[in-house]
Design a protein around this motif. Structure first.
Motif, PDB file in Angstrom:
ATOM      1  N   GLN A 382       0.828  -1.201   0.000  1.00 44.96           N
ATOM      2  CA  GLN A 382       0.000   0.000   0.000  1.00 44.96           C
ATOM      3  C   GLN A 382       0.863   1.251   0.000  1.00 44.96           C
ATOM      4  N   ALA A 383       1.895   1.226   0.884  1.00 45.64           N
ATOM      5  CA  ALA A 383       2.794   2.386   0.937  1.00 45.64           C
ATOM      6  C   ALA A 383       3.531   2.552  -0.383  1.00 45.64           C
ATOM      7  N   ASN A 384       3.897   1.424  -0.978  1.00 46.20           N
ATOM      8  CA  ASN A 384       4.602   1.484  -2.252  1.00 46.20           C
ATOM      9  C   ASN A 384       3.701   2.052  -3.356  1.00 46.20           C
ATOM     10  N   ARG A 385       2.409   1.619  -3.337  1.00 48.71           N
ATOM     11  CA  ARG A 385       1.477   2.152  -4.333  1.00 48.71           C
ATOM     12  C   ARG A 385       1.275   3.652  -4.161  1.00 48.71           C
ATOM     13  N   GLN A 386       1.138   4.073  -2.897  1.00 48.03           N
ATOM     14  CA  GLN A 386       0.976   5.510  -2.644  1.00 48.03           C
ATOM     15  C   GLN A 386       2.204   6.283  -3.101  1.00 48.03           C
ATOM     16  N   LEU A 387       3.386   5.729  -2.823  1.00 40.66           N
ATOM     17  CA  LEU A 387       4.610   6.395  -3.249  1.00 40.66           C
ATOM     18  C   LEU A 387       4.695   6.462  -4.772  1.00 40.66           C
ATOM     19  N   GLN A 388       4.253   5.374  -5.434  1.00 37.40           N
ATOM     20  CA  GLN A 388       4.267   5.370  -6.886  1.00 37.40           C
ATOM     21  C   GLN A 388       3.299   6.417  -7.451  1.00 37.40           C
ATOM     22  N   GLN A 389       2.101   6.524  -6.802  1.00 36.15           N
ATOM     23  CA  GLN A 389       1.135   7.518  -7.250  1.00 36.15           C
ATOM     24  C   GLN A 389       1.679   8.933  -7.091  1.00 36.15           C
ATOM     25  N   GLN A 390       2.286   9.181  -5.907  1.00 34.04           N
ATOM     26  CA  GLN A 390       2.852  10.511  -5.673  1.00 34.04           C
ATOM     27  C   GLN A 390       3.979  10.800  -6.659  1.00 34.04           C
ATOM     28  N   THR A 391       4.798   9.782  -6.919  1.00 32.45           N
ATOM     29  CA  THR A 391       5.899   9.970  -7.859  1.00 32.45           C
ATOM     30  C   THR A 391       5.367  10.241  -9.259  1.00 32.45           C
ATOM     31  N   GLN A 392       4.310   9.504  -9.654  1.00 29.68           N
ATOM     32  CA  GLN A 392       3.727   9.697 -10.978  1.00 29.68           C
ATOM     33  C   GLN A 392       3.136  11.079 -11.116  1.00 29.68           C
ATOM     34  N   GLN A 393       2.457  11.523 -10.060  1.00 32.59           N
ATOM     35  CA  GLN A 393       1.875  12.863 -10.092  1.00 32.59           C
ATOM     36  C   GLN A 393       2.970  13.928 -10.206  1.00 32.59           C
ATOM     37  N   THR A 394       4.054  13.697  -9.459  1.00 39.52           N
ATOM     38  CA  THR A 394       5.158  14.653  -9.522  1.00 39.52           C
ATOM     39  C   THR A 394       5.759  14.689 -10.906  1.00 39.52           C
ATOM     40  N   LEU A 395       5.960  13.485 -11.504  1.00 41.72           N
ATOM     41  CA  LEU A 395       6.526  13.435 -12.849  1.00 41.72           C
ATOM     42  C   LEU A 395       5.619  14.104 -13.861  1.00 41.72           C
ATOM     43  N   GLN A 396       4.309  13.833 -13.721  1.00 40.80           N
ATOM     44  CA  GLN A 396       3.363  14.460 -14.636  1.00 40.80           C
ATOM     45  C   GLN A 396       3.376  15.979 -14.491  1.00 40.80           C
ATOM     46  N   GLY A 397       3.523  16.436 -13.234  1.00 37.49           N
ATOM     47  CA  GLY A 397       3.590  17.885 -13.001  1.00 37.49           C
ATOM     48  C   GLY A 397       4.814  18.498 -13.630  1.00 37.49           C
ATOM     49  N   LEU A 398       5.954  17.778 -13.557  1.00 38.94           N
ATOM     50  CA  LEU A 398       7.182  18.294 -14.143  1.00 38.94           C
ATOM     51  C   LEU A 398       7.091  18.355 -15.654  1.00 38.94           C
ATOM     52  N   GLN A 399       6.427  17.319 -16.226  1.00 42.80           N
ATOM     53  CA  GLN A 399       6.315  17.281 -17.675  1.00 42.80           C
ATOM     54  C   GLN A 399       5.441  18.422 -18.203  1.00 42.80           C
ATOM     55  N   SER A 400       4.404  18.853 -17.485  1.00 45.85           N
ATOM     56  CA  SER A 400       3.498  19.912 -17.947  1.00 45.85           C
ATOM     57  C   SER A 400       3.929  21.313 -17.500  1.00 45.85           C
ATOM     58  N   TRP A 401       5.026  21.413 -16.780  1.00 46.76           N
ATOM     59  CA  TRP A 401       5.451  22.739 -16.267  1.00 46.76           C
ATOM     60  C   TRP A 401       6.131  23.531 -17.368  1.00 46.76           C
ATOM     61  N   GLN A 402       5.798  24.848 -17.504  1.00 46.20           N
ATOM     62  CA  GLN A 402       6.429  25.768 -18.445  1.00 46.20           C
ATOM     63  C   GLN A 402       6.957  26.973 -17.684  1.00 46.20           C
ATOM     64  N   ALA A 403       8.115  27.437 -18.127  1.00 46.78           N
ATOM     65  CA  ALA A 403       8.722  28.609 -17.459  1.00 46.78           C
ATOM     66  C   ALA A 403       7.841  29.845 -17.681  1.00 46.78           C
ATOM     67  N   PRO A 404       7.649  30.725 -16.706  1.00 50.44           N
ATOM     68  CA  PRO A 404       6.831  31.939 -16.870  1.00 50.44           C
ATOM     69  C   PRO A 404       7.475  32.909 -17.847  1.00 50.44           C
ATOM     70  N   GLN A 405       6.636  33.639 -18.632  1.00 52.29           N
ATOM     71  CA  GLN A 405       7.123  34.627 -19.575  1.00 52.29           C
ATOM     72  C   GLN A 405       7.500  35.903 -18.823  1.00 52.29           C
ATOM     73  N   VAL A 406       8.732  36.394 -19.034  1.00 51.06           N
ATOM     74  CA  VAL A 406       9.224  37.612 -18.351  1.00 51.06           C
ATOM     75  C   VAL A 406       9.364  38.730 -19.379  1.00 51.06           C
ATOM     76  N   GLN A 407       8.675  39.831 -19.187  1.00 51.74           N
ATOM     77  CA  GLN A 407       8.777  40.962 -20.092  1.00 51.74           C
ATOM     78  C   GLN A 407      10.057  41.724 -19.800  1.00 51.74           C
ATOM     79  N   PRO A 408      10.742  42.185 -20.855  1.00 52.26           N
ATOM     80  CA  PRO A 408      11.963  42.986 -20.633  1.00 52.26           C
ATOM     81  C   PRO A 408      11.637  44.293 -19.910  1.00 52.26           C
TER      82      PRO A 408
END
Length: 429
Positions: A382-408
């Motif tokens: 159970q703990a392993n499944r929860q850790l896998q879910q959290q890890t998957q969510q983290t990976l998915q979050g990293l994959q969809s993250w984009q750097a913010p646009q900074v105006q000069p």
């Protein structure tokens, strides 16, 4: 008249019984057939010494006036006040037909019911010998030639250990082999013995399987090899225990060391055991000839009408009532033995119940531990499944993250330069 004594060989069943735990805890090495049979071969290598035929000695019966040679032994002739009687016929100067040889002295009293052929040699005839001093009866039938014979010896043993009736059934084949079964009325143990090379070597099988099982680690069957000359075991030994375990041992300085015997050698030992069973299978039928002449003679001697000249009637009829003296101690010993058996059976039943309870406790503890292990495994999964879910969510979050646009950064006023003059100082920006 010559009577064979009962002889009980030493047994190491108690020794190998003590080695059960040591055997179970060890990892015995396998020894070769050559090593296993070394002691056996060393005894068989000694020169065979066949027993000498009985010395042909005769005595004139005290109750006979005509020549009537009666076979005797040097031991009897040399005894103080020795005299012999023959309750039978005489022919050609020898004892003849069915009768009883009565030999007495100041120190012994033996009798033999037999059939003489009138030549002084009754080896092949059936015979029943009584030794009143040593409380023993021997039924025997000789083979075609000495030393072949079949014999049953019964001894009433009234020793310090209590009363018992011992039996030893033996068959000698005349070729140097002897087959023996030893038993006792008030003991569950039986011994099966095979002697080779005229007593140079003995295989002994001790069977105690008829006893109630109190200790599952106790030996119920043991096999050993014995030097009959010294009555000491050597070589290897095998033990089977009440719990079904089998131990192989090699005797080193008299102590059993765990080994593993080759299958070929254990089959060799099994063949020796089968030899005993085969050789003694027809012994009872052979001995019926001796039992029959005993019945016929006692019918004559114990009818109150017979006697022997010069022998008082009490001695003459002693053979008729001699066994009566053992009825009371036999009955007492039998009752005591039954009580011992009942006690052992109760202890065995209690021990078995305790073993079953312990097995149930052990099984329950095992199942509880298994449940705990399963729960721990489930929790880990159970703990392993929860850790896998959290890890998957983290990976998915990293994959969809984009750097913010900074105006000069644009300076105030755009790209224009503004200069201000205050007095003599000019500042531009």
């Amino acid at each position: 008249m010559k009577m064979r004594k009962l002889s009980y060989l030493v047994s190491i069943a108690s020794v190998v019984a003590c080695a059960t735990s040591a055997y179970a805890a060890s990892k015995p090495k396998t020894i070769s057939y050559q090593d296993a049979s070394e002691f056996e071969r060393s005894l068989l290598a000694k020169p065979a010494v066949p027993p000498a035929p009985p010395e042909k000695l005769y005595v004139q019966p005290a109750n006979k006036t005509e020549p009537c040679k009666l076979p005797t032994t040097r031991d009897q002739i040399e005894r103080s006040n020795f005299r012999a009687y023959w309750d039978g016929e005489c022919r050609n100067g020898f004892a003849f037909g069915l009768g009883r040889d009565i030999a007495m002295s100041d120190t012994h009293h033996v009798e033999e019911i037999t059939i003489h052929d009138g030549t002084g040699n009754n080896w092949s005839a059936p015979r029943v010998g009584y030794d009143f001093v040593n409380s023993m009866v021997v039924y025997a039938v000789g083979g075609a030639q000495f030393p072949a014979q079949t014999q049953l010896a019964e001894k009433m043993d009234n020793s310090i250990n209590g009363f018992n009736a011992l039996q030893s059934l033996s068959v000698d084949d005349g070729q140097g082999n002897g087959y023996i079964i030893q038993s006792a009325a008030f003991s569950p143990q039986r011994n099966f013995i095979l002697t080779k090379n005229y007593g140079a070597l003995a295989f002994k099988f001790t069977d105690n399987s008829a006893a109630p099982v109190v200790n599952p680690s106790a030996a119920t069957f043991a096999v050993e090899i014995i030097d009959p000359k010294t009555n000491t075991p050597g070589g290897v030994a095998v033990a089977r225990y009440a719990n079904g375990a089998v131990g192989h041992f090699k005797l080193v300085n008299g102590r059993p060391e765990p080994v593993r015997l080759p299958t070929a050698y254990t089959e060799h030992l099994q063949a020796k055991y089968q030899e005993i069973a085969t050789a003694t299978a027809s012994a009872n039928a052979t001995l019926q000839r001796a039992q029959q002449i005993e019945r016929e003679y006692l019918y004559k001697a114990c009818n109150g009408k017979s006697s022997v000249r010069g022998l008082n009637q009490a001695d003459y009829t002693k053979i008729c009532t001699w066994r009566d003296q053992f009825k009371e101690p036999y009955a007492a010993a039998s009752a005591n033995y039954q009580r011992q058996l009942e006690s052992l059976q109760q202890r065995a039943a209690s021990a078995e119940q305790q073993r079953q309870i312990q097995q149930q406790i052990t099984m329950q503890q095992y199942m509880l531990q298994q449940q705990r292990n399963q729960q721990a495994w489930n929790d880990l999964n159970q703990a392993n499944r929860q850790l896998q879910q959290q890890t998957q969510q983290t990976l998915q979050g990293l994959q969809s993250w984009q750097a913010p646009q900074v105006q000069p950064i644009t300076p105030p006023g755009g790209n224009r330069v503004i200069c201000n003059t205050i007095g003599t100082i000019t500042t531009c920006r």
